[in-house]
Design an enzyme around this catalytic site. Structure first.
Site, PDB file in Angstrom:
ATOM      1  N   LYS A  16       8.420  -7.912   6.729  1.00  0.00           N
ATOM      2  CA  LYS A  16       7.592  -7.463   5.695  1.00  0.00           C
ATOM      3  C   LYS A  16       6.341  -7.310   5.814  1.00  0.00           C
ATOM      4  O   LYS A  16       5.478  -8.278   6.602  1.00  0.00           O
ATOM      5  CB  LYS A  16       7.896  -8.641   4.666  1.00  0.00           C
ATOM      6  N   ASN A  61      -0.577  -1.359   6.585  1.00  0.00           N
ATOM      7  CA  ASN A  61      -0.349  -0.740   5.434  1.00  0.00           C
ATOM      8  C   ASN A  61      -1.311  -0.417   4.533  1.00  0.00           C
ATOM      9  O   ASN A  61      -2.173  -1.291   3.812  1.00  0.00           O
ATOM     10  CB  ASN A  61       0.804  -1.917   4.751  1.00  0.00           C
ATOM     11  N   ASN A  92       4.630   5.796   1.721  1.00  0.00           N
ATOM     12  CA  ASN A  92       5.244   4.677   0.872  1.00  0.00           C
ATOM     13  C   ASN A  92       5.593   5.241  -0.130  1.00  0.00           C
ATOM     14  O   ASN A  92       5.774   6.610  -0.748  1.00  0.00           O
ATOM     15  CB  ASN A  92       3.847   3.857   0.689  1.00  0.00           C
ATOM     16  N   SER A  93       5.996   4.399  -1.178  1.00  0.00           N
ATOM     17  CA  SER A  93       6.765   4.929  -2.724  1.00  0.00           C
ATOM     18  C   SER A  93       5.523   5.438  -3.337  1.00  0.00           C
ATOM     19  O   SER A  93       4.405   5.560  -3.178  1.00  0.00           O
ATOM     20  CB  SER A  93       7.246   3.628  -3.424  1.00  0.00           C
ATOM     21  N   CYS A 121       0.185  -0.192  -0.333  1.00  0.00           N
ATOM     22  CA  CYS A 121       0.935  -0.763  -1.288  1.00  0.00           C
ATOM     23  C   CYS A 121       0.274  -0.518  -2.777  1.00  0.00           C
ATOM     24  O   CYS A 121      -0.870  -0.517  -3.035  1.00  0.00           O
ATOM     25  CB  CYS A 121       0.941  -2.344  -0.930  1.00  0.00           C
ATOM     26  N   GLY A 144      11.351   7.856   3.298  1.00  0.00           N
ATOM     27  CA  GLY A 144      11.543   8.258   1.864  1.00  0.00           C
ATOM     28  C   GLY A 144      12.806   9.122   1.390  1.00  0.00           C
ATOM     29  O   GLY A 144      13.095  10.259   1.968  1.00  0.00           O
ATOM     30  N   GLY A 145      13.754   8.368   0.831  1.00  0.00           N
ATOM     31  CA  GLY A 145      15.085   9.066   0.257  1.00  0.00           C
ATOM     32  C   GLY A 145      15.969   9.441   1.715  1.00  0.00           C
ATOM     33  O   GLY A 145      16.824  10.283   1.296  1.00  0.00           O
TER      34      GLY A 145
END
Ligand code: SIN
Length: 309
Positions: A45, A125, A191-192, A128, A247-248
């Site tokens: 994480k 990252n 990322n999202s 976020c 992603g997906g």
């Protein structure tokens, strides 16, 4: 028989799919489950200097075709993840640290301290979307350039950046130029999709609490964005920087599409959260089946070979 083994900067991955830094990779127990599965590596994480509780609940909601969340980086603090590295090496797969400092000094301290561990790969990252009051670094190109420059000065590990989704060719150009100049070994995209909103008409409220209901969208909804971002960077990197597609990815066919776009490997979050670590076995089998049916023996035979219409 097709093989789905691949590599990132010479670090061998036995399979094409691993978990993304996202759900169910925060505690040692969760990470050990990943170690015991067919996941190609163990991604931890995204961590911060200090432990974080994250944002108030409800902060993660499954949707028909994905999920929306504003977790807010709940994590145990980087010192715990440094301790986990030696525990996780026994699973004989690469261990990846994901670092998400609240400022440049935090990122530098964490990169520095992971140097003396056996961690195989560091993913920083920059994307976020869920920290209240903190913009996503990856949308500030000047800061991305500065922070990455400092990080790369003190780093000897395989290092890469987790990027937010981009939607404009000028942004692909600018970010690719920065990544190439700093010589990172990989990027992870995407990322999202940050700050989206789902409203429940019955309750007349958003379905997550943090940030007044704004959260990162993931899963099938975002696959076309993930594919375009992988392709755009693949075209610009000319083989000098590798790519994790994210992603997906629900099926082996989705993984195959990312492979055509140019991804060296894929990371999976939303499907892993829904299905558990067995998804890595299923997706690998499905990917092997589609490669076999099409007569491809290896990842390299397909990678980036998207055909023009
Ligand atoms: C979170 O913990 O808020 C999600 C992680 C991310 O978006 O990078």
């Amino acid at each position: 028989m097709s093989t789905t083994s691949t590599n990132i900067a010479g670090i061998r991955l036995e399979k094409y799919a691993l978990n993304a830094s996202g759900p169910d990779c925060t505690t040692l127990e969760e990470l050990e489950k990943i170690g015991n599965s067919d996941c190609a590596a163990i991604m931890m994480k995204s961590c911060t200097l200090e432990p974080r509780e994250g944002n108030p609940e409800p902060r993660y909601q499954r949707l028909d075709f994905g999920a929306i969340q504003a977790m807010g980086l709940p994590n145990l603090g980087y010192k715990e993840y440094i301790k986990f590295v030696s525990e996780l090496k026994k699973y004989n797969k690469p261990v990846i640290a994901s670092l998400s400092g609240m400022c440049m000094a935090d990122n530098l301290q964490m990169v520095k301290e992971f140097q003396d561990t056996d961690v195989d790969i560091i993913e920083v990252n920059f994307s976020c979307p869920n920290i209240i009051g903190k913009p996503q670094l990856g949308y500030d190109f000047e800061q991305t350039d500065t922070v990455l420059g400092k990080i790369c000065e003190i780093n000897d590990k395989v290092i890469g950046v987790k990027l937010p989704p981009y939607f404009d060719f000028s942004h692909f150009d600018s970010v690719a130029e920065i990544m190439l100049r700093h010589n990172v070994q990989f990027v992870s995209c995407i990322n999202s999709l940050g700050n989206t909103m789902i409203i429940d008409p019955e309750t007349e409220s958003p379905i997550i609490k943090p940030k007044g209901g704004y959260g990162g969208l993931s899963g099938e909804y975002v696959k076309p964005v993930g594919l375009s971002n992988v392709r755009a960077f693949y075209e610009r990197f000319e083989g000098k920087i590798q790519i994790f597609g994210v992603g997906g990815i629900v099926t082996g066919t989705d993984a195959f599409e990312y492979l055509l776009a140019g991804a060296d490997a894929v990371q999976i979050a939303t499907t892993f959260e829904k299905e558990g670590a067995d998804c890595f076995t299923r997706i690998d089998n499905e990917l092997k089946a589609i490669m076999g049916r099409k007569g491809y023996a290896s990842i390299d035979e397909v990678k980036g070979k998207l055909k023009a219409l």
